[in-house]
Design an enzyme around this catalytic site. Structure first.
Site, PDB file in Angstrom:
ATOM      1  N   HIS A  58       0.870  -1.184   0.000  1.00 24.52           N
ATOM      2  CA  HIS A  58       0.000   0.000   0.000  1.00 24.52           C
ATOM      3  C   HIS A  58       0.899   1.225   0.000  1.00 24.52           C
ATOM      4  O   HIS A  58       1.858   1.295   0.767  1.00 24.52           O
ATOM      5  CB  HIS A  58      -0.883  -0.017   1.254  1.00 24.52           C
ATOM      6  CG  HIS A  58      -1.991   0.995   1.197  1.00 24.52           C
ATOM      7  ND1 HIS A  58      -1.754   2.345   1.300  1.00 24.52           N
ATOM      8  CD2 HIS A  58      -3.328   0.857   1.041  1.00 24.52           C
ATOM      9  CE1 HIS A  58      -2.917   2.991   1.199  1.00 24.52           C
ATOM     10  NE2 HIS A  58      -3.888   2.111   1.040  1.00 24.52           N
ATOM     11  N   GLU A  89      -6.962   5.589   1.720  1.00 24.03           N
ATOM     12  CA  GLU A  89      -7.085   6.126   0.375  1.00 24.03           C
ATOM     13  C   GLU A  89      -8.170   7.199   0.320  1.00 24.03           C
ATOM     14  O   GLU A  89      -8.217   7.992  -0.620  1.00 24.03           O
ATOM     15  CB  GLU A  89      -7.461   4.963  -0.552  1.00 24.03           C
ATOM     16  CG  GLU A  89      -6.889   5.072  -1.924  1.00 24.03           C
ATOM     17  CD  GLU A  89      -6.889   3.721  -2.625  1.00 24.03           C
ATOM     18  OE1 GLU A  89      -6.462   2.719  -2.016  1.00 24.03           O
ATOM     19  OE2 GLU A  89      -7.315   3.683  -3.786  1.00 24.03           O
ATOM     20  N   ARG A 129      -6.795  10.783  -0.133  1.00 25.49           N
ATOM     21  CA  ARG A 129      -6.567  11.182  -1.533  1.00 25.49           C
ATOM     22  C   ARG A 129      -7.902  11.293  -2.266  1.00 25.49           C
ATOM     23  O   ARG A 129      -8.123  12.220  -3.041  1.00 25.49           O
ATOM     24  CB  ARG A 129      -5.647  10.170  -2.233  1.00 25.49           C
ATOM     25  CG  ARG A 129      -4.170  10.387  -1.938  1.00 25.49           C
ATOM     26  CD  ARG A 129      -3.323   9.241  -2.464  1.00 25.49           C
ATOM     27  NE  ARG A 129      -3.472   8.050  -1.643  1.00 25.49           N
ATOM     28  CZ  ARG A 129      -3.392   6.803  -2.072  1.00 25.49           C
ATOM     29  NH1 ARG A 129      -3.162   6.554  -3.343  1.00 25.49           N
ATOM     30  NH2 ARG A 129      -3.547   5.797  -1.244  1.00 25.49           N
ATOM     31  N   ARG A 184      -2.695   1.084  -6.527  1.00 24.78           N
ATOM     32  CA  ARG A 184      -1.741   1.039  -5.421  1.00 24.78           C
ATOM     33  C   ARG A 184      -0.348   0.605  -5.855  1.00 24.78           C
ATOM     34  O   ARG A 184       0.651   1.138  -5.366  1.00 24.78           O
ATOM     35  CB  ARG A 184      -2.262   0.084  -4.343  1.00 24.78           C
ATOM     36  CG  ARG A 184      -3.491   0.641  -3.682  1.00 24.78           C
ATOM     37  CD  ARG A 184      -4.141  -0.355  -2.778  1.00 24.78           C
ATOM     38  NE  ARG A 184      -5.197   0.313  -2.033  1.00 24.78           N
ATOM     39  CZ  ARG A 184      -5.948  -0.288  -1.124  1.00 24.78           C
ATOM     40  NH1 ARG A 184      -5.765  -1.571  -0.855  1.00 24.78           N
ATOM     41  NH2 ARG A 184      -6.882   0.377  -0.493  1.00 24.78           N
ATOM     42  N   HIS A 237       0.606  -4.944   2.432  1.00 24.52           N
ATOM     43  CA  HIS A 237      -0.784  -4.657   2.802  1.00 24.52           C
ATOM     44  C   HIS A 237      -1.770  -5.782   2.528  1.00 24.52           C
ATOM     45  O   HIS A 237      -2.705  -5.987   3.282  1.00 24.52           O
ATOM     46  CB  HIS A 237      -1.225  -3.402   2.047  1.00 24.52           C
ATOM     47  CG  HIS A 237      -2.591  -2.941   2.412  1.00 24.52           C
ATOM     48  ND1 HIS A 237      -2.957  -2.705   3.720  1.00 24.52           N
ATOM     49  CD2 HIS A 237      -3.694  -2.680   1.670  1.00 24.52           C
ATOM     50  CE1 HIS A 237      -4.218  -2.305   3.748  1.00 24.52           C
ATOM     51  NE2 HIS A 237      -4.694  -2.301   2.533  1.00 24.52           N
ATOM     52  N   HIS A 238      -1.579  -6.495   1.449  1.00 21.89           N
ATOM     53  CA  HIS A 238      -2.598  -7.486   1.078  1.00 21.89           C
ATOM     54  C   HIS A 238      -1.947  -8.572   0.240  1.00 21.89           C
ATOM     55  O   HIS A 238      -1.097  -8.289  -0.590  1.00 21.89           O
ATOM     56  CB  HIS A 238      -3.697  -6.795   0.264  1.00 21.89           C
ATOM     57  CG  HIS A 238      -4.891  -7.670  -0.017  1.00 21.89           C
ATOM     58  ND1 HIS A 238      -6.010  -7.675   0.792  1.00 21.89           N
ATOM     59  CD2 HIS A 238      -5.132  -8.572  -0.999  1.00 21.89           C
ATOM     60  CE1 HIS A 238      -6.895  -8.535   0.305  1.00 21.89           C
ATOM     61  NE2 HIS A 238      -6.389  -9.093  -0.769  1.00 21.89           N
ATOM     62  N   ARG A 250      -5.010  -5.664  -5.962  1.00 19.01           N
ATOM     63  CA  ARG A 250      -6.372  -5.463  -5.464  1.00 19.01           C
ATOM     64  C   ARG A 250      -6.700  -3.971  -5.410  1.00 19.01           C
ATOM     65  O   ARG A 250      -5.931  -3.169  -4.923  1.00 19.01           O
ATOM     66  CB  ARG A 250      -6.539  -6.051  -4.063  1.00 19.01           C
ATOM     67  CG  ARG A 250      -7.937  -5.809  -3.529  1.00 19.01           C
ATOM     68  CD  ARG A 250      -8.118  -6.379  -2.155  1.00 19.01           C
ATOM     69  NE  ARG A 250      -7.255  -5.775  -1.166  1.00 19.01           N
ATOM     70  CZ  ARG A 250      -7.463  -4.587  -0.592  1.00 19.01           C
ATOM     71  NH1 ARG A 250      -8.499  -3.857  -0.947  1.00 19.01           N
ATOM     72  NH2 ARG A 250      -6.630  -4.132   0.317  1.00 19.01           N
TER      73      ARG A 250
END
Ligand code: ADP
Length: 448
Positions: free
Chosen positions: A242, A255, A258, A279, A382-383, A422
Site C-alpha cells: 500500500h 485512500e 486522496r 496502489r 498490505h494485502h 487489489r
C-alpha cells in the site's frame, strides 16, 4: 470427547463472521474459532469502504454505474490476471451483499472513490468513519442476537480428513489443551499472510524489511492447513504494497484522504504522479524517489469531510500549519516549490484537468483553506492477492481442480479474485460476498 457441529468457521474477520451468521440462519449449528484474543481480524483495520456497482444507495444518489464497468476496471487494475468467473460472480453479487448488510443493520450509504476506479462506488458508513470497525461491530451485534459461539485464543492447528472428506478440526486453546471438533463443513476464513515476513519474503525477496499494515494474526496458517489436505493455490507471489503507510506506527493512511482531494508531494516539494492511480503504480513511484517516501498534503476542506483525518491528527503523526509557507518550513521543504505545486494543482482542479499527471478523479477542490496538513508516508505490505483455489460455490479445489468435500474458503485466504493488484474497497466486498456464499453452501451441505 469430541464436540459436534454442522459448520466450523476458522477466523473472525469479515468473511468468517458473515459466513457464520448466514450458516446459522440456514439452520446450522455453528462455532467460530479465533486464535487472537479479540474478534475482527485484519478486517477491523479496513479503512475506505466496500465497492459495489448498481446498488440501491448509488441510485438514491443519482450515481450511474454498471456492473460491466466495475468488472472491467477491476480486471484492468488486476492486470488481467483475475479469475474471470470468480470476478464475474463478485461483481454480480456485490449489490446484493450491500443489501444483506443493510438488512443486518449495517448501512453503508455514503459513497466515495478509490484508485483505479472511475466512478463513486466505494460504500461507507453515513458518518464516513472507517468501514472496518463499523462492519465488525455490526456483525458482532448479529452474532450476539443469535448466540453464535466464538472460541477466542483458540487456534485451529489442523483440518481433519477421512478418505479425502473433511471431518472436523483439531484446535489448541489458551491453556494449550487440544481438542477435536467434528463438522461436515469447515469454512476457512483465516485471512492473508502479510504479517508472516518469512512467507512474504519467500515469494518476494525484495520485500524484506518492509513494514506491514496488517494485524499479527495475518500469518497464512489457513493456506498451509489447506495445502496439507491437498488444496491448490494461485498467484502466491502477488503481494500488494500500500503506497501510504505512516512508517513509525505502520498505520495505514486511508485512500479516502486522496479520494477526498489530497495530493502526494516529494521532499523536493513537487507532485510526482497521479495520486489516484492503482496502489502498485503509486507505490512504485514513491519507492523510486530519492527518499523512498513522500508527503500526503491536504487542507482543512479534506479534513472536515473525513473522520479518519481527525483520527490521524489525534494519533499525533500529522504535521499542520496555518499557511503553506509555514507547512513547508516544518517539512524542511522549499517554500516556493511547494507554493508553486499547490498553485498548479489548484489550477488543475478549477480546469478539472490535470495536464501534468493525468489525474481524472477526486479533483475535488483547490487546496487553499488552512490549516494545511502533511503526513510522511511510504509503502508497506498490505494485502496478499494469492491464496487457495475455490470454485464458484466457495468449495476449496485441489490441484486437479476438484472440490475437497467439506472444505470451504472465503476472504483473503482465497486467491484469484483480485489478480495481480487489489483495488481499494474490493477486499471488504470480497469478504462479505464470499463469506455469505460460503456460509450458505457450507450449511446446505452439512444439513443434507
Ligand atoms: P478476512 O478479511 O478474509 O475476513 P481477516 O484477516 O479479517 O480475514 O480475519 C482472519 C482471522 O482469522 C484473523 O482474526 C486471524 O487471527 C484468524 N486466524 C488465522 N489463522 C487462524 C487459525 N489457525 N485458527 C484460528 N484463527 C485463525
Amino acid at each position: 470427547a469430541p464436540q459436534n457441529y454442522d459448520v466450523v468457521v476458522i477466523g473472525s474477520g469479515g468473511a468468517g463472521l458473515a459466513a457464520a451468521i448466514q450458516a446459522h440462519d440456514e439452520g446450522a449449528r455453528v462455532v467460530i474459532i479465533e486464535k487472537m484474543p479479540t474478534i475482527g481480524g485484519n478486517t477491523i483495520k479496513a479503512s475506505v469502504g466496500m465497492n459495489a456497482a448498481e446498488t440501491r444507495f448509488q441510485k438514491i444518489k443519482g450515481i450511474l454505474d454498471s456492473k460491466e464497468l466495475f468488472y472491467e476496471e477491476t480486471l484492468k487494475g488486476g492486470k488481467f490476471k483475475n479469475n474471470p468467473e470468480l470476478l464475474k460472480e463478485f461483481v454480480e453479487l456485490a449489490p446484493k451483499a450491500i443489501d444483506w448488510l443493510d438488512e443486518h443493520g449495517i448501512q453503508l450509504n455514503d459513497i466515495t472513490i478509490t484508485g483505479g476506479m472511475s466512478i463513486d462506488r466505494t460504500h461507507r458508513p453515513a458518518d464516513r468513519s472507517a468501514v472496518g470497525g463499523f462492519l465488525i461491530s455490526g456483525l458482532v451485534k448479529n452474532l450476539n442476537q443469535r448466540n453464535i459461539e466464538v472460541l477466542l485464543e483458540t487456534s485451529v492447528e489442523e483440518i481433519l480428513c477421512d478418505n479425502g472428506v473433511v471431518t472436523g478440526v483439531k484446535v489448541v486453546d489458551e491453556y494449550n489443551d487440544s481438542r477435536i471438533l467434528n463438522a461436515k463443513s469447515v469454512i476457512v476464513a483465516t485471512g492473508g499472510f502479510s504479517a508472516n515476513r518469512e512467507m512474504v519474503v519467500s515469494y518476494r525477496p525484495e520485500l524484506d524489511g518492509f513494514v506491514t499494515t496488517n494485524h499479527k494474526g495475518a500469518t497464512g496458517s489457513g493456506i498451509a492447513m489447506l495445502q496439507h489436505i491437498g488444496a491448490g493455490t494461485v498467484d502466491m507471489g502477488e503481494i500488494q504494497i500500500h503506497p501510504t503507510v505512516e512508517q513509525t506506527t505502520s498505520y495505514l493512511i486511508s485512500e479516502s484522504i486522496r479520494g477526498g482531494g489530497a495530493i502526494l508531494v516529494s521532499q523536493a516539494g513537487k507532485r510526482f504522479y497521479n495520486e489516484m492511480e492503482t496502489r502498485d503504480k503509486v507505490s512504485a513511484q514513491i519507492i523510486a524517489l530519492p527518499e523512498k517516501s513522500a508527503w500526503i498534503i491536504f487542507d482543512d476542506q479534506v479534513r472536515s469531510g473525513n473522520k479518519a483525518a481527525d483520527e490521524y491528527i489525534a494519533k499525533g503523526f500529522v504535521i499542520s500549519a496555518p499557511t503553506p509557507h509555514e507547512l513547508a518550513v516544518k517539512l524542511n521543504m522549499d517554500q516556493e516549490t511547494l507554493q508553486t505545486t499547490l498553485g498548479r494543482y489548484n489550477e488543475c482542479v478549477i480546469q478539472q484537468k490535470d495536464e501534468d499527471f493525468g489525474r481524472t478523479t477526486a479533483l475535488r477542490h483547490p487546496i487553499n483553506q488552512g490549516p494545511y496538513y502533511a503526513i510522511r508516508i511510504a509503502p508497506g505490505v498490505h494485502h496478499t492477492m494469492g491464496g487457495v483455489t475455490i470454485n464458484l460455490d466457495t468449495a476449496v479445489l485441489n490441484e486437479q481442480q476438484q472440490p475437497i468435500q467439506g472444505a470451504w474458503a472465503a476472504g483473503e485466504v482465497v486467491g484469484g479474485i483480485h489478480g495481480a493488484n487489489r483495488i481499494g474497497g474490493n477486499a471488504v466486498a470480497d469478504i462479505i460476498i464470499f463469506g455469505i456464499l460460503a456460509g450458505r453452501n457450507a450449511a446446505a451441505m452439512a444439513l443434507r
